[in-house]
Design a protein around this motif. Structure first.
Motif, short mmCIF file in Angstrom:
data_model
loop_
_atom_site.label_atom_id
_atom_site.label_comp_id
_atom_site.label_asym_id
_atom_site.label_seq_id
_atom_site.Cartn_x
_atom_site.Cartn_y
_atom_site.Cartn_z
N UNK A 281 0.80 -1.22 0.00
CA UNK A 281 0.00 0.00 0.00
C UNK A 281 0.83 1.26 0.00
N UNK A 282 2.04 1.19 -0.55
CA UNK A 282 2.96 2.32 -0.47
C UNK A 282 2.68 3.43 -1.47
N UNK A 283 1.82 3.17 -2.45
CA UNK A 283 1.49 4.18 -3.46
C UNK A 283 0.01 4.54 -3.34
N UNK A 284 -0.24 5.81 -3.08
CA UNK A 284 -1.60 6.24 -2.76
C UNK A 284 -2.50 6.41 -3.96
N UNK A 285 -1.93 6.68 -5.13
CA UNK A 285 -2.74 7.01 -6.30
C UNK A 285 -2.26 6.26 -7.53
N UNK A 286 -3.12 6.20 -8.55
CA UNK A 286 -2.71 5.59 -9.81
C UNK A 286 -1.62 6.42 -10.49
N UNK A 287 -1.66 7.73 -10.27
CA UNK A 287 -0.59 8.57 -10.82
C UNK A 287 0.77 8.15 -10.25
N UNK A 288 0.79 7.82 -8.96
CA UNK A 288 2.04 7.38 -8.33
C UNK A 288 2.48 6.03 -8.88
N UNK A 289 1.52 5.15 -9.20
CA UNK A 289 1.85 3.86 -9.79
C UNK A 289 2.50 4.05 -11.16
N UNK A 290 1.91 4.92 -11.96
CA UNK A 290 2.48 5.21 -13.28
C UNK A 290 3.88 5.78 -13.15
N UNK A 291 4.08 6.64 -12.17
CA UNK A 291 5.40 7.22 -11.95
C UNK A 291 6.42 6.14 -11.59
#
Length: 347
Positions: A281-291
């Motif tokens: 759960x370390x990435x809060x958003x889909x934008x962060x996943x893409x990054x």
């Protein structure tokens, strides 16, 4: 060959065949890619645990009943909530003392198509084997299996339900696990905008999402792991997350450097309802996943060779995000799970 329910899931989801309909500027491979996302015809059930409506109804009742926890405060649905994409919305699952477990609660969506070892680190051999560990764990449901079976046996309504489901009044661990797994295999994704597009409705998703689909399957190669109708290859990969003692498949394959931080590829279905992301759960958003994927995660020997910096443009990032958002249904599932009770009729 696995025994399968003879109901077409395509009919369940209201889908029909694929129409290519390439738009301007589309990747010439788009039509063939779309074919790989056609829905399966049937929900698969294993030969040793075939579907029956009575077994599924019993499994649904068990899933939501806190009778399977020591103090009567937790059930399977404590961590697997329908309106949170059959997860819990937490970075890591909560213990009964409200601490954090080692891993995030995985979704149960389309679990019927999960092949091979299950769980983020592959600790479970089959779906049937999943239920016992959280039930008997002191930090989770905290109920010894013998006590769970005794409680159910003492309840006349459960005794009758087991007798109906298994044509025998005995309540055993194997039957408890079989009933829960039967219900869980009926947790199938609803119809998303992406599904309508695959079925031939060209207006179901916008042009940026279609370009994102091309990128997902093409240069970014997200489909290398998130493949097919359920968007997973059911395998384990180090994508550049996890450090130190936060290990994945390597927990059970300690001599394999490549698997040390390898976690199971999750489905992307209902991804918009399932934040935060990753096994921890370390990435809060889909934008962060893409990054994360754009920069390639942590560069180390165990990282999958398919993971490398993508150098996406701002437009490509936006297109990929637009595509990912089409994989979720517009409304969260009903908390009563009415749409999942008998999604597949008996043969």
């Amino acid at each position: 060959m696995a025994w399968k329910v003879g109901a077409a899931i395509a009919g369940l989801l209201g889908l029909v065949g694929v129409t290519a309909g390439l738009g301007g500027g589309a990747d010439p491979r788009r039509a063939s890619w779309r074919e790989t996302y056609r829905p399966p015809a049937e929900i698969p059930f294993p030969d040793e645990n075939p579907y029956s409506a009575a077994k599924a109804d019993l499994g649904r009742r068990l899933f939501f009943d806190p009778i399977l926890s020591g103090d009567g405060t937790r059930s399977c649905s404590t961590c697997h909530l329908p309106d949170l994409g059959w997860g819990d919305g937490r970075a890591r699952a909560a213990t009964r003392m409200q601490g954090d477990m080692d891993l995030r609660t995985p979704t149960l969506i389309n679990i019927a198509w999960q092949d091979g070892p299950m769980g983020w680190d592959g600790k479970f051999k089959t779906l049937e084997s999943v239920a016992a560990m959280p039930m008997i764990s002191p930090s989770n449901m905290n109920l010894p299996m013998a006590d769970a079976l005794a409680r159910l046996s003492a309840d006349s309504s459960y005794a009758a339900a087991f007798a109906t489901a298994f044509n025998d009044p005995a309540i055993t661990r194997d039957r408890l696990e079989a009933a829960l797994a039967t219900f869980e295999r009926l947790i199938v994704t609803g119809t998303s905008p992406f599904d309508r597009w695959i079925a031939g409705d060209e207006a179901a998703i916008a042009e940026p999402a279609k370009r994102g689909f091309d990128l997902f399957n093409g240069r970014a190669d997200c489909a290398g792991c998130h493949s097919g109708w359920s968007f997973t290859d059911n395998s384990f990969h180090d994508i550049g997350v996890g450090t130190g003692n936060d290990i994945g498949r390597g927990r059970f394959k300690p001599t394999s450097v490549a698997l040390r931080y390898a976690f199971k590829t999750p489905t992307l279905r209902e991804i918009g309802h399932r934040a935060p992301y990753m096994h921890d759960g370390s990435l809060a958003t889909l934008e962060a996943v893409i990054d994360l994927y754009d920069r390639g995660g942590i560069d180390r020997p165990s990282r999958s060779r398919a993971i490398k910096p993508l150098h996406l443009s701002a437009t490509e990032r936006a297109d990929l995000l637009a595509f990912l958002k089409t994989l979720s249904t517009e409304a969260a599932p009903d908390l009563t799970t009415a749409s999942f009770t008998t999604a597949a009729p008996a043969p």
